[in-house]
Design a protein around this motif. Structure first.
Motif, PDB file in Angstrom:
ATOM      1  N   GLU A  41       0.811  -1.209   0.000  1.00  0.00           N
ATOM      2  CA  GLU A  41       0.000   0.000   0.000  1.00  0.00           C
ATOM      3  C   GLU A  41       0.855   1.273   0.000  1.00  0.00           C
ATOM      4  O   GLU A  41       0.311   2.371  -0.102  1.00  0.00           O
ATOM      5  CB  GLU A  41      -0.929   0.015   1.219  1.00  0.00           C
ATOM      6  CG  GLU A  41      -1.933  -1.122   1.244  1.00  0.00           C
ATOM      7  CD  GLU A  41      -2.885  -1.072   0.066  1.00  0.00           C
ATOM      8  OE1 GLU A  41      -3.455   0.000  -0.203  1.00  0.00           O
ATOM      9  OE2 GLU A  41      -3.051  -2.119  -0.593  1.00  0.00           O
ATOM     10  N   SER A  43       2.454   2.414   2.563  1.00  0.00           N
ATOM     11  CA  SER A  43       2.148   3.077   3.828  1.00  0.00           C
ATOM     12  C   SER A  43       3.404   3.169   4.697  1.00  0.00           C
ATOM     13  O   SER A  43       3.708   2.264   5.478  1.00  0.00           O
ATOM     14  CB  SER A  43       1.042   2.325   4.572  1.00  0.00           C
ATOM     15  OG  SER A  43       0.767   2.955   5.796  1.00  0.00           O
ATOM     16  N   ASP A  44       4.110   4.279   4.564  1.00  0.00           N
ATOM     17  CA  ASP A  44       5.313   4.497   5.373  1.00  0.00           C
ATOM     18  C   ASP A  44       4.986   4.504   6.864  1.00  0.00           C
ATOM     19  O   ASP A  44       5.765   4.036   7.687  1.00  0.00           O
ATOM     20  CB  ASP A  44       5.981   5.813   4.987  1.00  0.00           C
ATOM     21  CG  ASP A  44       6.529   5.793   3.570  1.00  0.00           C
ATOM     22  OD1 ASP A  44       6.751   4.690   3.016  1.00  0.00           O
ATOM     23  OD2 ASP A  44       6.730   6.874   3.002  1.00  0.00           O
ATOM     24  N   TYR A  45       3.821   5.046   7.196  1.00  0.00           N
ATOM     25  CA  TYR A  45       3.405   5.114   8.599  1.00  0.00           C
ATOM     26  C   TYR A  45       3.332   3.711   9.199  1.00  0.00           C
ATOM     27  O   TYR A  45       3.909   3.443  10.247  1.00  0.00           O
ATOM     28  CB  TYR A  45       2.046   5.811   8.710  1.00  0.00           C
ATOM     29  CG  TYR A  45       1.552   5.962  10.129  1.00  0.00           C
ATOM     30  CD1 TYR A  45       1.710   7.169  10.801  1.00  0.00           C
ATOM     31  CD2 TYR A  45       0.911   4.927  10.792  1.00  0.00           C
ATOM     32  CE1 TYR A  45       1.259   7.331  12.101  1.00  0.00           C
ATOM     33  CE2 TYR A  45       0.462   5.070  12.096  1.00  0.00           C
ATOM     34  CZ  TYR A  45       0.635   6.270  12.749  1.00  0.00           C
ATOM     35  OH  TYR A  45       0.194   6.419  14.033  1.00  0.00           O
ATOM     36  N   SER A 129      -4.226   1.647   6.440  1.00  0.00           N
ATOM     37  CA  SER A 129      -3.370   2.308   5.456  1.00  0.00           C
ATOM     38  C   SER A 129      -4.148   3.337   4.651  1.00  0.00           C
ATOM     39  O   SER A 129      -3.689   4.465   4.449  1.00  0.00           O
ATOM     40  CB  SER A 129      -2.751   1.264   4.525  1.00  0.00           C
ATOM     41  OG  SER A 129      -2.047   1.897   3.493  1.00  0.00           O
ATOM     42  N   GLN A 133      -3.287   7.296   5.033  1.00  0.00           N
ATOM     43  CA  GLN A 133      -2.807   8.018   3.860  1.00  0.00           C
ATOM     44  C   GLN A 133      -3.799   9.078   3.385  1.00  0.00           C
ATOM     45  O   GLN A 133      -3.396  10.141   2.926  1.00  0.00           O
ATOM     46  CB  GLN A 133      -2.468   7.033   2.740  1.00  0.00           C
ATOM     47  CG  GLN A 133      -1.247   6.179   3.121  1.00  0.00           C
ATOM     48  CD  GLN A 133      -0.784   5.287   2.021  1.00  0.00           C
ATOM     49  OE1 GLN A 133      -0.047   5.742   1.159  1.00  0.00           O
ATOM     50  NE2 GLN A 133      -1.229   4.034   2.040  1.00  0.00           N
ATOM     51  N   THR A 134      -5.085   8.801   3.514  1.00  0.00           N
ATOM     52  CA  THR A 134      -6.088   9.786   3.115  1.00  0.00           C
ATOM     53  C   THR A 134      -6.045  11.014   4.013  1.00  0.00           C
ATOM     54  O   THR A 134      -6.099  12.148   3.535  1.00  0.00           O
ATOM     55  CB  THR A 134      -7.498   9.169   3.125  1.00  0.00           C
ATOM     56  OG1 THR A 134      -7.530   8.098   2.181  1.00  0.00           O
ATOM     57  CG2 THR A 134      -8.555  10.195   2.770  1.00  0.00           C
ATOM     58  N   ASN A 136      -3.469  11.855   5.748  1.00  0.00           N
ATOM     59  CA  ASN A 136      -2.076  12.310   5.783  1.00  0.00           C
ATOM     60  C   ASN A 136      -1.556  12.413   7.215  1.00  0.00           C
ATOM     61  O   ASN A 136      -0.995  13.434   7.629  1.00  0.00           O
ATOM     62  CB  ASN A 136      -1.921  13.637   5.047  1.00  0.00           C
ATOM     63  CG  ASN A 136      -0.486  13.909   4.666  1.00  0.00           C
ATOM     64  OD1 ASN A 136       0.299  12.990   4.501  1.00  0.00           O
ATOM     65  ND2 ASN A 136      -0.144  15.184   4.537  1.00  0.00           N
TER      66      ASN A 136
END
Length: 150
Positions: A41, A43-45, A129, A133-134, A136
């Motif tokens: 995805e 997704s760095d987070y 994710s 991401q949406t 932020n």
């Protein structure tokens, strides 16, 4: 951010707790899947959140690299059982389900309970994710993996 969805907040937290404490699937295999979702995805987070947790669960550096590079069939990084699980996860992520032959093969290595847990983990972290991401949400670096159940 979850507080902006008061009707689901408690339930999402309860599901998070269940994923960290009450799965049949091992923490090690759960973390392989979480990392796979994060890599798939972008997704760095989630990746950052799970590095220390995955290390505590036994995920090695070469496995982090293989997952990040989407080399899930790497026979040096993963045992056959792990490759089977990651291929299963890849089908779930890319097609929304595993073909019957893949599902049957995965059942040769994991119980139905473990596969049910695997799908919950994949779906949950894909949802997180998308959410992260949406909206932020900035990365909140983790220093240890103490959330992994003993």
């Amino acid at each position: 951010m979850l507080g902006y969805s008061p009707g689901t907040y408690v339930e999402v937290i309860d599901l998070t707790d269940a994923i960290f404490k009450r799965l049949t699937l091992s923490d090690y295999n759960k973390e392989l899947l979480v990392l796979q979702v994060a890599a798939h995805e972008g997704s760095d987070y989630e990746w950052e959140q799970h590095v220390s947790i995955a290390q505590t669960a036994g995920v090695r550096e070469d496995q982090f690299i293989a997952i990040a590079e989407q080399r899930i069939d790497d026979g040096e990084a993963f045992l056959e059982r792990e490759r089977v699980l990651l291929r299963f996860g890849k089908f779930i992520l890319e097609q929304g389900k595993a073909p019957g032959v893949v599902f049957k093969h995965t059942l040769e290595h994991f119980s139905i309970e473990e596969l049910s847990d695997a799908m919950i983990v994949i779906g949950f972290y894909k949802m997180l994710s998308i959410y992260i991401q949406t909206f932020n949400i900035p990365i909140d670096a983790q220093e240890d993996g103490n959330w992994v159940k003993k």
